[in-house]
Motif scaffolding. Sequence first.
Motif, PDB file in Angstrom:
ATOM      1  N   ARG A 191       0.835  -1.207   0.000  1.00  0.00           N
ATOM      2  CA  ARG A 191       0.000   0.000   0.000  1.00  0.00           C
ATOM      3  C   ARG A 191       0.863   1.246   0.000  1.00  0.00           C
ATOM      4  O   ARG A 191       0.624   2.192  -0.765  1.00  0.00           O
ATOM      5  CB  ARG A 191      -0.920  -0.021   1.217  1.00  0.00           C
ATOM      6  N   ASP A 192       1.894   1.278   0.855  1.00  0.00           N
ATOM      7  CA  ASP A 192       2.781   2.445   0.910  1.00  0.00           C
ATOM      8  C   ASP A 192       3.533   2.630  -0.402  1.00  0.00           C
ATOM      9  O   ASP A 192       3.740   3.762  -0.867  1.00  0.00           O
ATOM     10  CB  ASP A 192       3.769   2.296   2.062  1.00  0.00           C
ATOM     11  N   PHE A 193       3.951   1.518  -1.011  1.00  0.00           N
ATOM     12  CA  PHE A 193       4.651   1.577  -2.291  1.00  0.00           C
ATOM     13  C   PHE A 193       3.760   2.224  -3.351  1.00  0.00           C
ATOM     14  O   PHE A 193       4.197   3.123  -4.092  1.00  0.00           O
ATOM     15  CB  PHE A 193       5.057   0.167  -2.715  1.00  0.00           C
ATOM     16  N   LEU A 194       2.509   1.798  -3.448  1.00  0.00           N
ATOM     17  CA  LEU A 194       1.614   2.325  -4.472  1.00  0.00           C
ATOM     18  C   LEU A 194       1.272   3.788  -4.245  1.00  0.00           C
ATOM     19  O   LEU A 194       1.164   4.564  -5.198  1.00  0.00           O
ATOM     20  CB  LEU A 194       0.346   1.485  -4.533  1.00  0.00           C
ATOM     21  N   LEU A 195       1.084   4.170  -2.989  1.00  0.00           N
ATOM     22  CA  LEU A 195       0.788   5.569  -2.703  1.00  0.00           C
ATOM     23  C   LEU A 195       1.950   6.464  -3.119  1.00  0.00           C
ATOM     24  O   LEU A 195       1.752   7.541  -3.690  1.00  0.00           O
ATOM     25  CB  LEU A 195       0.480   5.750  -1.219  1.00  0.00           C
ATOM     26  N   ARG A 196       3.179   6.033  -2.831  1.00  0.00           N
ATOM     27  CA  ARG A 196       4.354   6.814  -3.224  1.00  0.00           C
ATOM     28  C   ARG A 196       4.528   6.800  -4.746  1.00  0.00           C
ATOM     29  O   ARG A 196       4.839   7.827  -5.361  1.00  0.00           O
ATOM     30  CB  ARG A 196       5.602   6.249  -2.537  1.00  0.00           C
ATOM     31  N   LEU A 197       4.295   5.641  -5.366  1.00  0.00           N
ATOM     32  CA  LEU A 197       4.392   5.543  -6.817  1.00  0.00           C
ATOM     33  C   LEU A 197       3.419   6.502  -7.484  1.00  0.00           C
ATOM     34  O   LEU A 197       3.765   7.208  -8.434  1.00  0.00           O
ATOM     35  CB  LEU A 197       4.092   4.105  -7.250  1.00  0.00           C
ATOM     36  N   ASP A 198       2.184   6.548  -6.977  1.00  0.00           N
ATOM     37  CA  ASP A 198       1.185   7.436  -7.571  1.00  0.00           C
ATOM     38  C   ASP A 198       1.515   8.898  -7.316  1.00  0.00           C
ATOM     39  O   ASP A 198       1.299   9.749  -8.186  1.00  0.00           O
ATOM     40  CB  ASP A 198      -0.195   7.099  -6.999  1.00  0.00           C
ATOM     41  N   GLU A 199       2.052   9.200  -6.125  1.00  0.00           N
ATOM     42  CA  GLU A 199       2.442  10.581  -5.825  1.00  0.00           C
ATOM     43  C   GLU A 199       3.480  11.071  -6.825  1.00  0.00           C
ATOM     44  O   GLU A 199       3.384  12.185  -7.363  1.00  0.00           O
ATOM     45  CB  GLU A 199       2.992  10.654  -4.403  1.00  0.00           C
ATOM     46  N   LEU A 200       4.485  10.247  -7.092  1.00  0.00           N
ATOM     47  CA  LEU A 200       5.529  10.626  -8.042  1.00  0.00           C
ATOM     48  C   LEU A 200       5.015  10.594  -9.478  1.00  0.00           C
ATOM     49  O   LEU A 200       5.334  11.467 -10.285  1.00  0.00           O
ATOM     50  CB  LEU A 200       6.718   9.677  -7.902  1.00  0.00           C
ATOM     51  N   GLY A 201       4.213   9.576  -9.785  1.00  0.00           N
ATOM     52  CA  GLY A 201       3.726   9.425 -11.150  1.00  0.00           C
ATOM     53  C   GLY A 201       2.846  10.569 -11.597  1.00  0.00           C
ATOM     54  O   GLY A 201       2.918  11.016 -12.752  1.00  0.00           O
ATOM     55  N   ARG A 202       1.999  11.086 -10.699  1.00  0.00           N
ATOM     56  CA  ARG A 202       1.112  12.194 -11.062  1.00  0.00           C
ATOM     57  C   ARG A 202       1.891  13.472 -11.335  1.00  0.00           C
ATOM     58  O   ARG A 202       1.410  14.349 -12.059  1.00  0.00           O
ATOM     59  CB  ARG A 202       0.072  12.412  -9.967  1.00  0.00           C
ATOM     60  N   ARG A 203       3.093  13.598 -10.745  1.00  0.00           N
ATOM     61  CA  ARG A 203       3.923  14.776 -11.013  1.00  0.00           C
ATOM     62  C   ARG A 203       4.640  14.669 -12.352  1.00  0.00           C
ATOM     63  O   ARG A 203       5.010  15.681 -12.950  1.00  0.00           O
ATOM     64  CB  ARG A 203       4.955  14.949  -9.904  1.00  0.00           C
ATOM     65  N   ALA A 204       4.836  13.431 -12.811  1.00  0.00           N
ATOM     66  CA  ALA A 204       5.633  13.223 -14.021  1.00  0.00           C
ATOM     67  C   ALA A 204       4.793  12.986 -15.265  1.00  0.00           C
ATOM     68  O   ALA A 204       5.221  13.299 -16.377  1.00  0.00           O
ATOM     69  CB  ALA A 204       6.573  12.037 -13.817  1.00  0.00           C
ATOM     70  N   TYR A 205       3.580  12.430 -15.083  1.00  0.00           N
ATOM     71  CA  TYR A 205       2.785  12.024 -16.234  1.00  0.00           C
ATOM     72  C   TYR A 205       1.347  12.519 -16.088  1.00  0.00           C
ATOM     73  O   TYR A 205       0.922  12.934 -15.013  1.00  0.00           O
ATOM     74  CB  TYR A 205       2.778  10.495 -16.367  1.00  0.00           C
ATOM     75  N   SER A 206       0.593  12.387 -17.167  1.00  0.00           N
ATOM     76  CA  SER A 206      -0.821  12.751 -17.131  1.00  0.00           C
ATOM     77  C   SER A 206      -1.681  11.493 -17.184  1.00  0.00           C
ATOM     78  O   SER A 206      -1.217  10.422 -17.577  1.00  0.00           O
ATOM     79  CB  SER A 206      -1.167  13.663 -18.316  1.00  0.00           C
ATOM     80  N   SER A 207      -2.928  11.645 -16.792  1.00  0.00           N
ATOM     81  CA  SER A 207      -3.926  10.568 -16.875  1.00  0.00           C
ATOM     82  C   SER A 207      -3.436   9.289 -16.201  1.00  0.00           C
ATOM     83  O   SER A 207      -3.462   8.196 -16.773  1.00  0.00           O
ATOM     84  CB  SER A 207      -4.288  10.279 -18.342  1.00  0.00           C
ATOM     85  N   THR A 208      -3.003   9.413 -14.956  1.00  0.00           N
ATOM     86  CA  THR A 208      -2.518   8.240 -14.229  1.00  0.00           C
ATOM     87  C   THR A 208      -3.688   7.512 -13.566  1.00  0.00           C
ATOM     88  O   THR A 208      -4.691   8.117 -13.201  1.00  0.00           O
ATOM     89  CB  THR A 208      -1.500   8.636 -13.156  1.00  0.00           C
ATOM     90  N   ALA A 209      -3.537   6.200 -13.407  1.00  0.00           N
ATOM     91  CA  ALA A 209      -4.575   5.394 -12.753  1.00  0.00           C
ATOM     92  C   ALA A 209      -3.985   4.066 -12.325  1.00  0.00           C
ATOM     93  O   ALA A 209      -3.105   3.515 -12.998  1.00  0.00           O
ATOM     94  CB  ALA A 209      -5.761   5.163 -13.684  1.00  0.00           C
ATOM     95  N   ILE A 210      -4.471   3.556 -11.198  1.00  0.00           N
ATOM     96  CA  ILE A 210      -4.151   2.208 -10.750  1.00  0.00           C
ATOM     97  C   ILE A 210      -5.315   1.310 -11.140  1.00  0.00           C
ATOM     98  O   ILE A 210      -6.464   1.614 -10.841  1.00  0.00           O
ATOM     99  CB  ILE A 210      -3.929   2.157  -9.233  1.00  0.00           C
TER     100      ILE A 210
END
Length: 362
Positions: free
Chosen positions: A224-243
């Motif tokens: 859970r912590d891994f995905l939350l951090r991944l999404d935090e970074l991913g939203r700053r780098a890319y658009s239209s992110t989703a799990i």
Amino acid sequence: MTIYEADLDHVAAWVLDHPNIETGGNLFGFWTHTGSPAIQVVLGPGQRARHQSAAFFQDVDYLRDSGGRLQHDHGLQHIGDWHSHHRIGLERPSGGDAATVHRTLGTTGFPRFLTCIATLRDADDVPPGEGVRRPDGHGDRSTRRGGEVVVLHAYLFEAGRAEPRRGRWSVLPGRSPISTTAEQAGATRPTPRRAGSWWVVPGTTRAPVRHAEPTAWYSTGWGRDFLLRLDELGRRAYSSTAITVNADSGELAYRFTTDGGRYAVAFPDGFPDRRAELVSPDGGREPVDPDRPDRPEDLLREVRDLTGGGVIEDGSPAGTPHPNPTSEERTDVMDPAPAAAAGTGEADPGALLPDPDVVQPD
């Protein structure tokens, strides 16, 4: 069956906001290989929901919009509903509830559907040690006297079976990463500002429930912590992110868009022992193999190098990085990775709503 602690907080808050009338919402998640529900997102009442003393009618437009986005963007299924019986003293589905669910099973062809009933009880009437209580920062709530508590019961209805089976919950800590990202993307309404003051889930444990491999790594505390951090970074780098979660294979993917098209990082069962793969817009796959696949920063830098896009910030995740977990450490989930949907195909979320003209009241 599993539910996150934050979802119980939210349900309790919604119930306490409507202490004399019914309220409710919908449950999205997946079914495990053993046929148990794993809840990832809990919807509350929409703005146009109707609350009565003996009936609740969800906002159909809200369910269709949010449910459709949860299905399309995150691969979740509408696996059940919840509603309150507030202070009427009925802790199980009413005859009207049962008739509505059986009608739903008949019209959709689903083999099973989850119904949760929330009630309000006097705190003095809750036996010590019954279920899992939400701590309030002032010690064990079992010593509290006076006031009301929200009690949540789960019932699993199955096609061809007249009576539902009573459910037993395993409460996961924190909040589902999918629920967090769905709210941030606007797929769901904001959750209640205040948490429920006290909830009880009878016959439930927070203790890890161990099963044979493979394990759903993303349901663990580390995952859970891994995905939350991944999404935090991913939203700053890319658009239209989703799990998303693939209902057939159980594969979790992190999807994002670059100038080159729509990509996904697919995480297999057993991650990070087994490496993730980058899925390109044309469907091709190649391994994502950083030195530390358990670190979101390292994984996204490798993705950046493979796609040629995205700016990944430096630095370590907040807190102490978790060491690369072994298979034995990733057993604190209820069941293996999710299996196929409860029914065939993807149902229209609104189709699972009782028709306001034919719903049977409690």
